[in-house]
Scaffold this active site. Structure first.
Site, short mmCIF file in Angstrom:
data_model
loop_
_atom_site.label_atom_id
_atom_site.label_comp_id
_atom_site.label_asym_id
_atom_site.label_seq_id
_atom_site.Cartn_x
_atom_site.Cartn_y
_atom_site.Cartn_z
N LYS A 189 0.84 -1.19 0.00
CA LYS A 189 0.00 0.00 0.00
C LYS A 189 0.88 1.25 0.00
O LYS A 189 2.11 1.16 0.15
CB LYS A 189 -0.91 -0.01 1.23
CG LYS A 189 -0.17 -0.08 2.54
CD LYS A 189 -1.12 -0.21 3.71
CE LYS A 189 -0.33 -0.28 5.02
NZ LYS A 189 -1.22 -0.28 6.20
N TYR A 224 16.43 29.76 6.03
CA TYR A 224 15.36 30.38 6.80
C TYR A 224 15.67 30.42 8.29
O TYR A 224 16.21 29.46 8.85
CB TYR A 224 14.05 29.63 6.60
CG TYR A 224 13.35 29.90 5.29
CD1 TYR A 224 13.03 31.20 4.90
CD2 TYR A 224 12.99 28.87 4.45
CE1 TYR A 224 12.37 31.45 3.70
CE2 TYR A 224 12.33 29.09 3.25
CZ TYR A 224 12.03 30.40 2.89
OH TYR A 224 11.38 30.65 1.70
#
Length: 342
Positions: free
Chosen positions: A35, A242
C-alpha cells in the site's frame, strides 16, 4: 525528462528482506503490504520483483491502488474493503476485498460477491468486525479466503500482543476461511504464536526495523540522491537558510541541493541530516526548506553544480535524527523523485 532527484533502490536488499521474513514466518506463507505506492518506493516495481522471488499474497489499501496493478497478474487484497462507490471495480475481479464491517459484509453478499477476506478487530479498534459478530454468524456462507486481524502494539513488549493473539486464535474453525493472518513486520519478530497461516510484512521489507530482533536481518533498500544546484562560499558570521539557524564561525563552502520537505526530506533533518559523496560525510547546515537543502562541502572540494550526492537514510538512524517515524520517512518520499532500481 530526467529529474534532479532520484531514489536509488536496491532490489537485492528488498528480496533478501522478504526471504528473511519468510524464514522467520516458519510454516506460514509470507505476503507483502505494498500500500501507499509500495511504502513510497513504487508499488509496481516492488510487487513485480517480489512476485518473481516467490511472494504470492499482496495487500493494498484502496481500489485505486489495486487498479494500478491489475495488469500484473497478482493476488491482491484491498484492506479498506468496499464502499458503495467501489462495487463496480470490486466485482470486476481485479482483487478481493477485506470486509471490515457488517455493512460491508451485507453489501458484498447482496451483490453476489465471491471470494473475499475479512478483518476482525481483536483490540486495535480501527477497522474490523467484532469477534462476537463472527461467533454470531455474520460471516456464514461467505467465501472467505483469509481471516485477518491486526496487532496494535507489536513493536512493544506489551501484554496486549498475547491478548490479541489469544482472541484471534479463539476464532479458528468459526468461519469457512482457509487461512488466518495476524502478524505484520513486528508481529513476525514476536514468534511462531503470531504467524498463523500467513504473515503480511510491510515496513521491514523496505528496510525498516520494527523491533530490535529484526535489526540483524533487515537491509537498507532506499537511498535518496539529489543534484547540486549551486555551490557558494558563505562568509564567517553570515547565516544560512530560513530563520538563520546556522552561522559558520569561519568561511564555509556550501552546496545547495534540489531537495526539501516537499519531497519528504523533512525539516527535522535541519542541522542534523548528512549527505555523502566520494566517502566524505557532508552535514546539512541550516533549515531544510520546501525544495532546497544546504550542506557543508568543505570536505569535498571537487563537488560542483550538477554533481549528485546521496542522503544518509538508514531508517532507524534517520528516524532518530529527524524525529519522524520510519513509516513517515518511507511513505513521505515524493513524486518528484525518479525511482531507479539498481
Amino acid at each position: 525528462m530526467t529529474a534532479p532527484l532520484r531514489l536509488r533502490l536496491d532490489p537485492d536488499a528488498l528480496i533478501a528482506n522478504w526471504r528473511a521474513l519468510d524464514r522467520l514466518s516458519g510454516a506460514a506463507a509470507c505476503g507483502a503490504a505494498i500500500k501507499a505506492d509500495g511504502y513510497g518506493l513504487g508499488a509496481r516495481g516492488v510487487a513485480t520483483r517480489l512476485a518473481a522471488a516467490g511472494t504470492r499474497d499482496f495487500f493494498v489499501a484502496s481500489w485505486s491502488e489495486a487498479a494500478a496493478l491489475a495488469d500484473c497478474g497478482l493476488d491482491v487484497a484491498v484492506l479498506h474493503g468496499v464502499r458503495a462507490e467501489d462495487m463496480p471495480l470490486a466485482l470486476s475481479g481485479i482483487a478481493r476485498p477485506v470486509l471490515n464491517s457488517a455493512a460491508q459484509v451485507a453489501r458484498w453478499r447482496d451483490a453476489g460477491g465471491g471470494r473475499c477476506d475479512v478483518m476482525v478487530d481483536t483490540g486495535i479498534n480501527r477497522l474490523g468486525v467484532a469477534p462476537e459478530e463472527v461467533r454470531g454468524g455474520l460471516l456464514d456462507d461467505l467465501q472467505i479466503d483469509t481471516l485477518l486481524s491486526h496487532l496494535a502494539c507489536a513493536d512493544e513488549d506489551s501484554a496486549m500482543n498475547a491478548r490479541q493473539a489469544t482472541a484471534f486464535r479463539a476464532l479458528e474453525g468459526r468461519t469457512a476461511a482457509r487461512r488466518m493472518s495476524l502478524a505484520n513486520s513486528a508481529g513476525i519478530a514476536l514468534g511462531a504464536d503470531y504467524a498463523f497461516d500467513l504473515t503480511r510484512p510491510g515496513l521491514a521489507l523496505y528496510g525498516g526495523v520494527a523491533r530490535a530482533e529484526l535489526a540483524a536481518v533487515v537491509r537498507q533498500v532506499v537511498t535518496p540522491e539529489a543534484q547540486i544546484l549551486q555551490r557558494r562560499t558563505v562568509a564567517a558570521g553570515e547565516s544560512i537558510g530560513y530563520n538563520a539557524l546556522y552561522t559558520p564561525a569561519l568561511p564555509m563552502e556550501v552546496a545547495i541541493l534540489n531537495i526539501g520537505y516537499a519531497d519528504g526530506y523533512w525539516r527535522g533533518f535541519s542541522n542534523r541530516g548528512v549527505a555523502v559523496a566520494g566517502g566524505a560525510r557532508l552535514p546539512v547546515v541550516g533549515r531544510v526548506s520546501m525544495d532546497l537543502t544546504a550542506i557543508c562541502v568543505d570536505a569535498a572540494p571537487a563537488l560542483a553544480e550538477g554533481d549528485w550526492v546521496a542522503l544518509e537514510y538508514d531508517l532507524p538512524a534517520a528516524a532518530a535524527a529527524s524525529g519522524m517515524s520510519q513509516y513517515e520517512l518511507l511513505t513521505g518520499l515524493g513524486a518528484r523523485f525518479d525511482r531507479v532500481w539498481d
